[in-house]
Design an enzyme around this catalytic site. Structure first.
Site, PDB file in Angstrom:
ATOM      1  N   GLY A  11      49.035 104.855  46.483  1.00 44.22           N
ATOM      2  CA  GLY A  11      49.885 105.954  46.042  1.00 44.22           C
ATOM      3  C   GLY A  11      51.024 106.289  46.985  1.00 44.22           C
ATOM      4  O   GLY A  11      51.511 107.417  47.014  1.00 44.22           O
ATOM      5  N   SER A  12      51.484 105.301  47.765  1.00 39.78           N
ATOM      6  CA  SER A  12      52.580 105.610  48.706  1.00 39.78           C
ATOM      7  C   SER A  12      53.856 105.983  47.946  1.00 39.78           C
ATOM      8  O   SER A  12      54.626 106.828  48.409  1.00 39.78           O
ATOM      9  CB  SER A  12      52.839 104.428  49.635  1.00 39.78           C
ATOM     10  OG  SER A  12      53.432 103.350  48.938  1.00 39.78           O
ATOM     11  N   ASN A  13      54.067 105.395  46.773  1.00 39.90           N
ATOM     12  CA  ASN A  13      55.241 105.778  45.977  1.00 39.90           C
ATOM     13  C   ASN A  13      55.055 107.188  45.404  1.00 39.90           C
ATOM     14  O   ASN A  13      56.021 107.954  45.331  1.00 39.90           O
ATOM     15  CB  ASN A  13      55.476 104.777  44.850  1.00 39.90           C
ATOM     16  CG  ASN A  13      56.276 103.578  45.324  1.00 39.90           C
ATOM     17  OD1 ASN A  13      57.464 103.689  45.554  1.00 39.90           O
ATOM     18  ND2 ASN A  13      55.606 102.452  45.502  1.00 39.90           N
ATOM     19  N   MET A  89      48.293  99.571  37.932  1.00 40.66           N
ATOM     20  CA  MET A  89      48.149  98.132  37.711  1.00 40.66           C
ATOM     21  C   MET A  89      47.499  97.804  36.368  1.00 40.66           C
ATOM     22  O   MET A  89      46.621  96.957  36.283  1.00 40.66           O
ATOM     23  CB  MET A  89      47.340  97.509  38.859  1.00 40.66           C
ATOM     24  CG  MET A  89      47.928  97.783  40.221  1.00 40.66           C
ATOM     25  SD  MET A  89      49.678  97.372  40.336  1.00 40.66           S
ATOM     26  CE  MET A  89      49.555  95.653  40.695  1.00 40.66           C
ATOM     27  N   LEU A  92      50.215  98.958  29.604  1.00 41.89           N
ATOM     28  CA  LEU A  92      50.105 100.031  28.614  1.00 41.89           C
ATOM     29  C   LEU A  92      50.459  99.469  27.239  1.00 41.89           C
ATOM     30  O   LEU A  92      51.385  98.685  27.108  1.00 41.89           O
ATOM     31  CB  LEU A  92      51.062 101.171  28.974  1.00 41.89           C
ATOM     32  CG  LEU A  92      50.820 101.807  30.344  1.00 41.89           C
ATOM     33  CD1 LEU A  92      51.937 102.808  30.658  1.00 41.89           C
ATOM     34  CD2 LEU A  92      49.468 102.493  30.386  1.00 41.89           C
ATOM     35  N   ASN A 106      58.975 103.066  35.779  1.00 41.11           N
ATOM     36  CA  ASN A 106      58.078 102.248  36.595  1.00 41.11           C
ATOM     37  C   ASN A 106      58.870 101.697  37.775  1.00 41.11           C
ATOM     38  O   ASN A 106      60.091 101.517  37.689  1.00 41.11           O
ATOM     39  CB  ASN A 106      57.512 101.078  35.793  1.00 41.11           C
ATOM     40  CG  ASN A 106      56.541 100.222  36.618  1.00 41.11           C
ATOM     41  OD1 ASN A 106      55.678 100.746  37.307  1.00 41.11           O
ATOM     42  ND2 ASN A 106      56.720  98.907  36.574  1.00 41.11           N
ATOM     43  N   HIS A 108      58.971  98.392  40.328  1.00 36.80           N
ATOM     44  CA  HIS A 108      58.463  97.023  40.410  1.00 36.80           C
ATOM     45  C   HIS A 108      59.025  96.387  41.688  1.00 36.80           C
ATOM     46  O   HIS A 108      60.225  96.530  41.962  1.00 36.80           O
ATOM     47  CB  HIS A 108      58.904  96.234  39.176  1.00 36.80           C
ATOM     48  CG  HIS A 108      58.433  94.821  39.184  1.00 36.80           C
ATOM     49  ND1 HIS A 108      57.128  94.460  38.895  1.00 36.80           N
ATOM     50  CD2 HIS A 108      59.089  93.663  39.453  1.00 36.80           C
ATOM     51  CE1 HIS A 108      57.017  93.147  38.987  1.00 36.80           C
ATOM     52  NE2 HIS A 108      58.181  92.644  39.327  1.00 36.80           N
ATOM     53  N   THR A 140      59.192  99.806  28.639  1.00 36.97           N
ATOM     54  CA  THR A 140      59.213  99.504  27.209  1.00 36.97           C
ATOM     55  C   THR A 140      57.969  98.665  26.916  1.00 36.97           C
ATOM     56  O   THR A 140      57.196  98.371  27.824  1.00 36.97           O
ATOM     57  CB  THR A 140      60.483  98.697  26.849  1.00 36.97           C
ATOM     58  OG1 THR A 140      60.528  97.562  27.739  1.00 36.97           O
ATOM     59  CG2 THR A 140      61.734  99.539  27.044  1.00 36.97           C
ATOM     60  N   THR A 171      59.418 100.024  51.928  1.00 45.42           N
ATOM     61  CA  THR A 171      60.204 101.110  52.547  1.00 45.42           C
ATOM     62  C   THR A 171      61.385 101.495  51.657  1.00 45.42           C
ATOM     63  O   THR A 171      61.727 102.665  51.544  1.00 45.42           O
ATOM     64  CB  THR A 171      60.735 100.702  53.937  1.00 45.42           C
ATOM     65  OG1 THR A 171      61.543  99.541  53.791  1.00 45.42           O
ATOM     66  CG2 THR A 171      59.616 100.426  54.902  1.00 45.42           C
TER      67      THR A 171
END
Ligand code: GRF
Length: 203
Positions: A11-13, A89, A92, A106, A108, A140, A171
Site C-alpha cells: 500500500g505504498s501508493n 492485483m 476486475l 490505476n 501501472h 477500462t 519513487t
C-alpha cells in the site's frame, strides 16, 4: 471528492495518496481502503491514518463473482466519487468497472502501452530499454489498456536489476499518482465517451 483505494499489498501508493489528501487544499479525501488480502501491509497503514478498512479474502468465497460482489458492495457502501486501484492485483470484470467507468484509476509500473501485465521491470530490462517509468490510466474493461492520465520517466542505469529498477519507478509512482488524482478530482482531466482523455491545458 470521496476516494476509495483498493490494495493487495504494502500500500505504498495508497500511503502517498493519503499523505497528499491530508493537505487541506487537496480536492479529495480517502474515505476507505479495501483489500483482497487480510494480510495486506497497507491495511495497518490506513488504520493508522484513521481510514476505514475492509478485507475480502478470495478463499472465503465460492467463486470469483461472489468475491467481487462482496468487494463491490463494500465499495458502494462508501459512496465513492473516485476509485483508485493501487497495487490491487486482481482483474476486475466489466460488471465491476461499468458503474465507475471514467472515475476509476490505476497505476501501472511501466510506460503503457509498453509492458502491460506483470513482471514489467524485468521485461523492460530484457528489452534493452534505456528508460522506464509508471503510468496512471483510467481503468477500462481490458487489462492495463485504458486512456493515459499521467506518466513519469526514470532512467535505466547500468547494472540495474528488476529490483533496483522497481525501487526507482516506485519513487516516481508516489509523486505521479497524487498529481493525477488531484487533476482528476479538480475536473481538469476527464475520460471522454470515445475513451480518450480530455485535458484542460494540463500536460
Ligand atoms: C507498484 O509497483 C504498483 O505500480 C503496482 O503494485 C506495486 C506495489 O504497489 N500496481 P504498493 O506498494 O502496494 O502501492
Amino acid at each position: 471528492k470521496r476516494v476509495v483505494v483498493l490494495i493487495s499489498g504494502s500500500g505504498s501508493n495508497m500511503v502517498a495518496l493519503a499523505d497528499a489528501c491530508a493537505a487541506s487544499d487537496f480536492p479529495a479525501e480517502i474515505v476507505g481502503v479495501i483489500s483482497d488480502k487480510k494480510t495486506a501491509g497497507g491495511l495497518a497503514k490506513a488504520e493508522a491514518r484513521g481510514i476505514a478498512t475492509f478485507a475480502f479474502e478470495r478463499k472465503d468465497y465460492a467463486s470469483k463473482a461472489e468475491h467481487e460482489a462482496a468487494v463491490l458492495a463494500a465499495l458502494a457502501s462508501l459512496k465513492p466519487d473516485i476509485v483508485c486501484l493501487a497495487g490491487y492485483m486482481r482483474l476486475l470484470t466489466a460488471e465491476f468497472i461499468r458503474p465507475y467507468e471514467g472515475r476509476i484509476l490505476n497505476i501501472h509500473p511501466s510506460l503503457l502501452p509498453l509492458f502491460p501485465g506483470l513482471h514489467t521491470h524485468q521485461r523492460a530490462l530484457d528489452a534493452g530499454m534505456r528508460v522506464s517509468g509508471c503510468t496512471v490510466h483510467f481503468v477500462t474493461e481490458g487489462m492495463d489498456e485504458g486512456p493515459v492520465v499521467a506518466q513519469s520517466v526514470v532512467p535505466v542505469l547500468p547494472g540495474d536489476t528488476a529490483d533496483t529498477l522497481a525501487a526507482r519507478v516506485l519513487t516516481v509512482e508516489h509523486k505521479t499518482y497524487p498529481l493525477a488524482l488531484k487533476l482528476f478530482a479538480e475536473g481538469k482531466i476527464r475520460m471522454t465517451g470515445d475513451g480518450k482523455v480530455e485535458r484542460d491545458g494540463v500536460q
